[in-house]
Write a protein that holds these residues in place. Structure first.
Motif, PDB file in Angstrom:
ATOM      1  N   THR A 131       0.898  -1.149  -0.134  1.00  8.89           N
ATOM      2  CA  THR A 131       0.072   0.221  -0.066  1.00  8.89           C
ATOM      3  C   THR A 131       0.892   1.211   0.084  1.00  8.89           C
ATOM      4  OG1 THR A 131      -0.171  -0.150   2.550  1.00  8.89           O
ATOM      5  CG2 THR A 131      -1.946  -1.215   1.194  1.00  8.89           C
ATOM      6  N   SER A 132       2.118   1.261  -0.125  1.00 10.71           N
ATOM      7  CA  SER A 132       2.955   2.436  -0.271  1.00 10.71           C
ATOM      8  C   SER A 132       2.893   2.691  -1.727  1.00 10.71           C
ATOM      9  CB  SER A 132       4.547   1.979   0.320  1.00 10.71           C
ATOM     10  OG  SER A 132       4.338   1.506   1.446  1.00 10.71           O
ATOM     11  N   PHE A 133       3.463   4.169  -1.935  1.00 10.88           N
ATOM     12  CA  PHE A 133       3.514   4.599  -3.234  1.00 10.88           C
ATOM     13  C   PHE A 133       4.646   3.989  -3.738  1.00 10.88           C
ATOM     14  CE2 PHE A 133       1.452   8.621  -1.785  1.00 10.88           C
ATOM     15  CZ  PHE A 133       0.565   8.617  -2.873  1.00 10.88           C
ATOM     16  N   VAL A 134       4.904   3.676  -4.949  1.00 16.50           N
ATOM     17  CA  VAL A 134       5.871   3.216  -5.968  1.00 16.50           C
ATOM     18  C   VAL A 134       7.061   4.108  -5.461  1.00 16.50           C
ATOM     19  CG1 VAL A 134       4.697   2.361  -7.817  1.00 16.50           C
ATOM     20  CG2 VAL A 134       5.282   4.561  -7.927  1.00 16.50           C
ATOM     21  N   PRO A 135       8.395   3.647  -5.423  1.00 18.98           N
ATOM     22  CA  PRO A 135       9.333   4.552  -5.220  1.00 18.98           C
ATOM     23  C   PRO A 135       9.491   5.888  -5.900  1.00 18.98           C
ATOM     24  CG  PRO A 135      10.169   2.423  -5.047  1.00 18.98           C
ATOM     25  CD  PRO A 135       8.645   2.430  -5.550  1.00 18.98           C
ATOM     26  N   GLY A 136       9.670   6.920  -5.004  1.00 22.65           N
ATOM     27  CA  GLY A 136       9.770   8.308  -5.831  1.00 22.65           C
ATOM     28  C   GLY A 136       8.160   8.892  -6.006  1.00 22.65           C
ATOM     29  N   GLY A 137       7.218   8.108  -5.730  1.00 24.82           N
ATOM     30  CA  GLY A 137       5.729   8.563  -6.080  1.00 24.82           C
ATOM     31  C   GLY A 137       5.362   9.339  -5.101  1.00 24.82           C
ATOM     32  N   GLY A 138       3.955  10.142  -5.260  1.00 28.19           N
ATOM     33  CA  GLY A 138       3.661  11.204  -4.270  1.00 28.19           C
ATOM     34  C   GLY A 138       1.915  11.515  -4.705  1.00 28.19           C
ATOM     35  N   GLU A 139       1.488  12.184  -4.056  1.00 30.05           N
ATOM     36  CA  GLU A 139      -0.047  12.554  -4.261  1.00 30.05           C
ATOM     37  C   GLU A 139      -0.363  13.504  -5.334  1.00 30.05           C
ATOM     38  OE1 GLU A 139      -1.497  13.923  -0.782  1.00 30.05           O
ATOM     39  OE2 GLU A 139      -1.249  11.887   0.529  1.00 30.05           O
ATOM     40  N   THR A 140       0.292  14.089  -6.191  1.00 29.70           N
ATOM     41  CA  THR A 140       0.169  14.773  -7.013  1.00 29.70           C
ATOM     42  C   THR A 140      -0.303  14.097  -8.471  1.00 29.70           C
ATOM     43  OG1 THR A 140       1.911  16.534  -6.689  1.00 29.70           O
ATOM     44  CG2 THR A 140       1.139  16.497  -8.968  1.00 29.70           C
ATOM     45  N   ALA A 141      -1.487  14.638  -8.925  1.00 28.23           N
ATOM     46  CA  ALA A 141      -2.212  14.110  -9.966  1.00 28.23           C
ATOM     47  C   ALA A 141      -1.642  14.341 -11.196  1.00 28.23           C
ATOM     48  CB  ALA A 141      -3.813  14.388 -10.204  1.00 28.23           C
ATOM     49  N   ILE A 142      -1.415  13.129 -12.136  1.00 25.42           N
ATOM     50  CA  ILE A 142      -0.652  13.492 -13.587  1.00 25.42           C
ATOM     51  C   ILE A 142      -1.317  14.677 -13.996  1.00 25.42           C
ATOM     52  CG2 ILE A 142      -1.862  11.665 -14.544  1.00 25.42           C
ATOM     53  CD1 ILE A 142       0.858  10.908 -15.993  1.00 25.42           C
ATOM     54  N   ALA A 143      -2.448  14.627 -14.356  1.00 22.96           N
ATOM     55  CA  ALA A 143      -3.225  15.618 -15.162  1.00 22.96           C
ATOM     56  C   ALA A 143      -3.001  17.107 -14.645  1.00 22.96           C
ATOM     57  CB  ALA A 143      -4.888  15.239 -15.142  1.00 22.96           C
ATOM     58  N   THR A 144      -2.622  17.315 -13.511  1.00 24.92           N
ATOM     59  CA  THR A 144      -2.254  18.564 -12.740  1.00 24.92           C
ATOM     60  C   THR A 144      -0.803  19.198 -12.882  1.00 24.92           C
ATOM     61  OG1 THR A 144      -1.843  17.845 -10.651  1.00 24.92           O
ATOM     62  CG2 THR A 144      -4.222  18.394 -11.202  1.00 24.92           C
TER      63      THR A 144
END
Length: 351
Positions: free
Chosen positions: A180-193
């Motif tokens: 349930t962790s983000f992929v390494p380097g991932g975060g909450e910013t939506a790609i479309a924004t």
């Protein structure tokens, strides 16, 4: 918490006179559904719009309007873990699913809702992850539709430089308890924004800005990067579909439309899959990026010409541009038209 309403963006409203409801999968996940009746005088069947990862119903408002004008009833839904459907992680901006079976249950519910609420014939318009899931369902008799249009199906990831290493890392992290962790380097910013310059999705600045504003204002519907479990699930699905005999198992007539400049999914992988299909053609739109339905007017016109030629029920007397007529002829030649068995698959580049 699942959301049983549509988000009303002032600059990009959803079509009116729709219905919204929640339905529950076999394992208890609440999914958000929305539907609209055709606006054309002649009704030609039902299209279910199956979205990709990190999308939600409202992003397809323009497409829904265009389908209704063509005489189709439209049904759409949000996959679990995104949009207005139920989330299963405490940080709801994570793009998470536990395993492939979860998505299979979501699609099974969507098919059941379609059959219970709308008249046949049934058609699928699916994008990216959704297209891959529908192709897999079509291999097992779990897609009760007459025809399917698969847009940029997720059969390989262009954005992953070393897919074998990424697959092994995702599996290791999953079994170590980091599913349930983000992929390494991932975060909450939506790609479309993210900024338009260098974006992976579309070359149309106006549609990109529209979707970016929608994702930014409807934060409860949008999500950020995927989790380790999602990536592991994606590789499981792609491995299934890239097996040598997988395309031969697809029994539903399929039109595959790929983007020539797709930096998200692998167009060569799509072409290899389509070459083995027995049930339909493949077209490559050379200048398109990943989200073909969010592309420029010129690219979208080519898409709709191909769609109209492949999906039964368009008004053949409607005037067409020279480019659209040529594209319709190409698709009709490849697809064999109507409800007859489609011609052997193959990829054709559309200029």
């Amino acid at each position: 918490m699942a959301e049983a309403e549509l988000f009303a963006h002032p600059d990009y409203p959803v079509p009116g006179h729709g219905k919204v409801w929640l339905a529950t999968t076999q394992d208890g996940a609440a999914l958000r559904f929305a539907s609209w009746r055709a606006t054309a005088k002649t009704t030609r069947g039902t299209v279910i719009v199956v979205q990709g990862r990190a999308e939600f119903i409202e992003r397809y408002s323009e497409t829904i309007i265009e389908l209704r004008r063509r005489g189709f009833h439209v049904l759409s839904f949000d996959w679990r873990g995104q949009g207005g459907s139920q989330r299963f992680v405490s940080r709801i901006r994570k793009g998470h699913v536990g395993r492939l079976k979860d998505y299979e249950r979501d699609l099974a519910l969507a098919m059941a809702e379609m059959q219970a609420r709308f008249p046949p014939p049934y058609f699928v318009l699916a994008h990216s992850m959704g297209a891959a899931l529908c192709l897999d369902a079509a291999r097992h008799g779990a897609l009760p539709v007459s025809r399917m249009v698969a847009i940029a199906p997720m059969l390989g990831l262009s954005m992953v430089a070393r897919p074998r290493a990424a697959r092994l890392l995702a599996s290791a992290l999953f079994w170590l308890g980091f599913g349930t962790s983000f992929v390494p380097g991932g975060g909450e910013t939506a790609i479309a924004t993210k900024p338009f310059e260098g974006n992976r999705l579309t070359g149309d600045p106006a549609r990109y800005a529209r979707n970016s504003a929608l994702s930014a204002q409807a934060r409860h519907l949008s999500i950020g990067d995927p989790t380790v479990a999602w990536i592991r699930t994606a590789f499981t699905l792609m491995d299934r579909l890239t097996a040598p005999a997988a395309a031969l198992d697809v029994r539903v007539p399929v039109l595959v439309i790929a983007a020539g400049l797709d930096p998200v999914v692998s167009t060569p992988a799509i072409e290899r899959f389509a070459a083995r299909l027995k049930t339909g053609p493949a077209l490559v739109l050379p200048t398109a990026r990943h989200e073909i339905l969010m592309e420029t007017d010129a690219i979208r016109a080519r898409f709709w010409a191909a769609f109209d030629a492949f999906i039964p029920g368009e008004d053949a007397t409607a005037p067409r541009s020279t480019g659209e007529q040529g594209e319709r002829g190409l698709v009709q030649g490849l697809a064999a038209g109507g409800d007859d068995p489609a011609a052997a698959g193959g990829a054709a580049a559309v200029p």
